[in-house]
Structures are given as structure tokens and as C-alpha cells.
Design a protein around this motif. Sequence first.
Motif, short mmCIF file in Angstrom:
data_model
loop_
_atom_site.label_atom_id
_atom_site.label_comp_id
_atom_site.label_asym_id
_atom_site.label_seq_id
_atom_site.Cartn_x
_atom_site.Cartn_y
_atom_site.Cartn_z
N GLU A 144 -43.32 62.55 21.12
CA GLU A 144 -43.71 62.73 22.52
C GLU A 144 -43.14 61.65 23.42
OE1 GLU A 144 -47.79 63.06 25.24
OE2 GLU A 144 -47.91 63.02 23.04
N THR A 145 -43.05 60.41 22.93
CA THR A 145 -42.63 59.28 23.78
C THR A 145 -41.25 58.73 23.43
OG1 THR A 145 -43.66 57.64 22.30
CG2 THR A 145 -45.04 58.60 24.04
N GLY A 146 -40.78 58.99 22.22
CA GLY A 146 -39.50 58.43 21.80
C GLY A 146 -39.61 56.98 21.31
N ASP A 147 -40.83 56.47 21.19
CA ASP A 147 -41.01 55.11 20.68
C ASP A 147 -40.77 55.07 19.18
OD1 ASP A 147 -41.67 54.09 23.15
OD2 ASP A 147 -43.83 54.39 22.89
N GLY A 148 -40.42 53.88 18.70
CA GLY A 148 -40.23 53.70 17.27
C GLY A 148 -41.52 53.33 16.58
N VAL A 149 -41.61 53.68 15.30
CA VAL A 149 -42.77 53.33 14.49
C VAL A 149 -42.26 52.71 13.19
CG1 VAL A 149 -44.81 54.15 13.26
CG2 VAL A 149 -44.12 55.25 15.39
N LEU A 150 -42.77 51.52 12.89
CA LEU A 150 -42.43 50.86 11.63
C LEU A 150 -43.70 50.79 10.79
CD1 LEU A 150 -39.97 49.56 10.26
CD2 LEU A 150 -40.80 47.35 11.09
N ARG A 151 -43.66 51.49 9.66
CA ARG A 151 -44.82 51.52 8.77
C ARG A 151 -44.59 50.59 7.59
NH1 ARG A 151 -46.44 57.20 6.25
NH2 ARG A 151 -47.70 57.38 8.16
N PHE A 175 -43.13 50.44 18.93
CA PHE A 175 -42.34 49.66 19.88
C PHE A 175 -41.35 50.56 20.60
CE2 PHE A 175 -40.51 49.65 15.69
CZ PHE A 175 -39.17 49.96 15.89
N SER A 176 -40.91 50.10 21.78
CA SER A 176 -39.96 50.86 22.57
C SER A 176 -38.53 50.49 22.20
CB SER A 176 -40.18 50.58 24.07
OG SER A 176 -39.87 49.23 24.35
N GLU A 194 -45.90 45.66 -4.58
CA GLU A 194 -44.77 46.38 -4.00
C GLU A 194 -44.98 46.51 -2.49
OE1 GLU A 194 -42.24 50.50 -4.68
OE2 GLU A 194 -44.43 50.56 -4.80
N VAL A 195 -43.96 46.17 -1.73
CA VAL A 195 -43.99 46.29 -0.28
C VAL A 195 -42.89 47.24 0.15
CG1 VAL A 195 -43.84 45.09 1.94
CG2 VAL A 195 -44.90 43.95 -0.01
N THR A 196 -43.26 48.28 0.89
CA THR A 196 -42.27 49.25 1.36
C THR A 196 -42.36 49.40 2.88
OG1 THR A 196 -43.74 51.17 1.16
CG2 THR A 196 -42.47 50.55 -0.79
N TYR A 197 -41.25 49.83 3.46
CA TYR A 197 -41.18 50.10 4.89
C TYR A 197 -40.66 51.51 5.13
CZ TYR A 197 -42.17 45.31 6.33
OH TYR A 197 -42.78 44.10 6.56
N GLN A 198 -41.08 52.08 6.26
CA GLN A 198 -40.61 53.40 6.66
C GLN A 198 -40.48 53.44 8.17
OE1 GLN A 198 -43.15 56.62 5.40
NE2 GLN A 198 -41.52 58.14 5.56
N PHE A 199 -39.38 54.00 8.64
CA PHE A 199 -39.13 54.06 10.08
C PHE A 199 -39.24 55.49 10.59
CE2 PHE A 199 -36.12 54.84 13.59
CZ PHE A 199 -36.68 54.01 14.55
N GLY A 200 -39.92 55.63 11.74
CA GLY A 200 -40.07 56.95 12.34
C GLY A 200 -40.02 56.87 13.85
N VAL A 201 -40.03 58.05 14.50
CA VAL A 201 -39.97 58.15 15.96
C VAL A 201 -41.10 59.04 16.44
CG1 VAL A 201 -38.61 58.91 17.95
CG2 VAL A 201 -37.46 57.83 15.99
N VAL A 202 -41.84 58.54 17.44
CA VAL A 202 -42.90 59.34 18.05
C VAL A 202 -42.23 60.41 18.91
CG1 VAL A 202 -44.93 59.31 19.55
CG2 VAL A 202 -44.42 57.33 18.10
#
Length: 210
Positions: free
Chosen positions: A157-164, A185-186, A147-155
Amino acid sequence: MSIEWFDRVCGELQDQLESICEKYDQIGHMSIDRGAKHPRIEFYVEAEDDERDYFCTLFFDPHNEDFYIETFDFEYEQTTRTILSDIEDIVDTIHDSFHYYLNDDIEDDVENDYEYVEEENTEFLEEIDVEWETPEVTAFIYKDEVEVTYQFGVVQETGDGVLRRINRIRTDEDDIIKDETNFIFSKEEASTIIAMIASHMDSLSEFDLQ
């Protein structure tokens, strides 16, 4: 008579070795075994814990008065011998062997650095404040094995994106192996990433676990 040529070459190679190794800010050494049926010269650098990293072995055939190196041919599963006709060929071979040795050493360092950066990235995410905008979304599943899953979030302090990305694999012993990677990533990068993926979707192939 023939061993005199061997001794002459040994004397010249010491100076050549110092020149080759100094070029790469290394200290090279050579050991000489004159007592073997085919005398040999082994070239190495000293590693940690007083160990030796050998990067070239040069053999001498007293009967034919030839220097040569041996390599293993994996295609034919046999050892091949390359004759070195003069001192220039010998020096070039040692130089090339040392260069290959350095490249392998650099590649190992890069792999170690990559593993360290990946670990550091995971630890970094544990320390910063990420607001997850989505739950884990399943991107791929195969029976109950993969199983492969993804989750998106925002840092925050910086407003950068995070893809887990989380990859879960069930073993034959019914254990779950979890592999997690995170990509930060920005906003400016996001549009480029999306465009690149969209433009090359047709080039991608699907999972084949059959």
C-alpha cells in the motif's frame, strides 16, 4: 526537648511536600512514627489499588538531635547513614528522592510502551499486505543452537520497506524459542541506513559464543 525539634520539622515538611509534589502534578503524603526508638517520617504517593509507593524515609536521632537517611552501599555491602544538618538539607533530600522516584516511574513506562509498540508492530504486519522479495537469508548460525535470519519485503500500500529479523534459539530441552522483530522504513531512509552501517563496519565486533 529534642522531640520538639522533630515535631517542628514535621510541621514544616508537610507544606514543603505539597509544594514539591504540586510541581510534578502529584499528591504526596507523609506518615509519622513517633513511638520508635528513632522516630521516622515516611513519604509516599498513593498508587493504584490504594497501595503506597514510598520514595523517602527520614529518621531522627533524639540523642544527637539529628535527622538522617539510610542507604545501602552495594560496594561495601553495608548500610550508610547521611546526616542532614538543617531544614534546607532535609527538603533538598526529599525533593531529590521524589525526583528519582519519578524518573524510575518514567523509565518503567517507557519500557512498557516499547513492549507495547513492538507487539503492535507485529500485529500491524499481520494486517497489511507485505510482498516478501527474498526468502529468509541466514545471517548467522552457531552449531544447531542459534540461528539469525533476515527477510526483506515491501508494503504494497505504501511502498515502504520491511526488514524482518528472526532469532531462533534451541534450548537444552530441545525446544525452539523464536524471537521476531520487524523494521519498516522509507526509500529515503534506506540510503541513509546503508551508508551509516557501511561507514562503521570496522567498529563492530563478531559474535563470541565460545
